[in-house]
Design an enzyme around this catalytic site. Structure first.
Site, short mmCIF file in Angstrom:
data_model
loop_
_atom_site.label_atom_id
_atom_site.label_comp_id
_atom_site.label_asym_id
_atom_site.label_seq_id
_atom_site.Cartn_x
_atom_site.Cartn_y
_atom_site.Cartn_z
N PRO A 77 0.83 -1.21 0.00
CG PRO A 77 -0.17 -1.16 2.10
CD PRO A 77 0.67 -2.00 1.21
CD GLU A 78 1.87 3.96 -4.35
OE1 GLU A 78 2.15 5.17 -4.35
OE2 GLU A 78 2.01 3.22 -5.35
CE LYS B 298 5.17 3.01 0.53
NZ LYS B 298 5.91 2.22 -0.46
NE ARG C 204 13.30 3.56 10.63
CZ ARG C 204 12.76 2.99 11.70
NH1 ARG C 204 13.24 3.25 12.90
NH2 ARG C 204 11.76 2.15 11.57
CG ASN D 11 6.07 0.72 -8.72
OD1 ASN D 11 6.91 1.50 -9.16
ND2 ASN D 11 5.88 -0.47 -9.23
#
Ligand SMILES: [Zn+2]
Length: 275
Positions: free
Chosen positions: A2-3, A53, A127, A168
């Site tokens: 999942p984005e 995410k 991060r 993506n």
């Protein structure tokens, strides 16, 4: 995978279902999160948060030094299912179930589901690169890394340390929308181009949260406007290039191409996105 829009949507959905409600039943039918679930059981959910995410569920906790965030990363296989009460008997694949008198939510198959402290949560934020869906995001931080890098912009957009939440689909689509060759080096992206890419990601990803799917075509390229059949793909949504290899480009009619980049399939139109 999942984005980011999916994760922000989940943060909203968890909040709408449970924040400001009373104490929750917190269980781990699968057993892998049982100790943590026992600590959280019968406490209320007080906040949810998302960065890229990563999803965070914040539980009210009487002792502040205790861990009180559940850190979730769905990875490739994680799934979240909401439903009305009464919750059905859980299957033994449910890592985390929250339930109250009106609804329940099950988490299955996440890459990460861990109880962490506030400090550990801050370390996760530190991060990660800026997330276009977060109001505190600083796009200049991402550009500092991009503008110094010989790596392709297509790979940099997928690097969660550079920019968080883009996957993506968004990377392929945003590069197409700005006519940028995916193989261009980060250091060759001009400041104005980055500003435009960032602004576009903010708008597209907000739409993604709202509709829970990725649509990236401009009004003049919708099926209705072009008199073409709607896209058929299990990802849903109308897009320019993602998973459209060998099909004609909606703008120039040329063939969409695909190649491997950073271990994922890249899609682009070589005519519209010239080097
Ligand atoms: Zn084209």
């Amino acid at each position: 995978m999942p984005e980011g829009h999916t994760i922000h949507r989940l943060a909203k959905d968890y909040a709408e279902a449970f924040v400001t409600g009373g104490p929750l039943r917190v269980t781990s039918p699968q057993g892998k999160f049982s100790d943590a679930a026992a600590l959280l059981d019968r406490t209320p959910l007080h906040a949810t948060d998302a960065h890229g995410k990563h999803l965070f569920l914040g539980f009210a906790e009487p002792e502040p030094e205790h861990a009180d965030w559940v850190h979730i990363h769905l990875g490739l296989f994680g799934k979240v299912t909401f439903g009305p009460a009464p919750a059905p008997p859980p299957t033994d694949t449910v890592r985390l179930r929250l339930a109250d008198d009106t609804s329940y939510v099950d988490l299955r198959g996440p890459a990460t589901c861990a109880l962490i402290t506030d400090g550990e949560k801050r370390a996760v934020h530190d991060r990660l690169g800026p997330d276009p869906l977060r109001p505190d995001a600083d796009p200049a931080r991402a550009y500092r890394r991009i503008s110094r890098s010989r790596t392709t912009i297509a790979a940099l957009l997928m690097d969660q340390k550079v920019i968080a939440g883009v996957g993506n689909v968004y990377r392929a689509e945003v590069l197409f929308r700005h006519g940028i060759d995916p193989y261009r080096a980060g250091r060759d992206i001009r400041p104005a181009q980055w500003d435009a890419i960032w602004a576009d990601l903010v708008a597209l990803m907000r739409e993604g949260v709202r509709h829970n799917r990725i649509d990236t075509v401009r009004p003049e390229h919708t099926p209705e406007a072009m008199g073409r059949p709607p896209r058929v793909d299990d990802h849903g949504g109308e897009v320019y290039v993602y998973r459209r290899a060998h099909l004609p480009c909606h703008i120039c009619g040329g063939e969409i191409r695909t190649a491997d980049l950073a271990a994922r399939n890249l899609f682009w139109c070589p005519a519209c996105q010239r080097p």
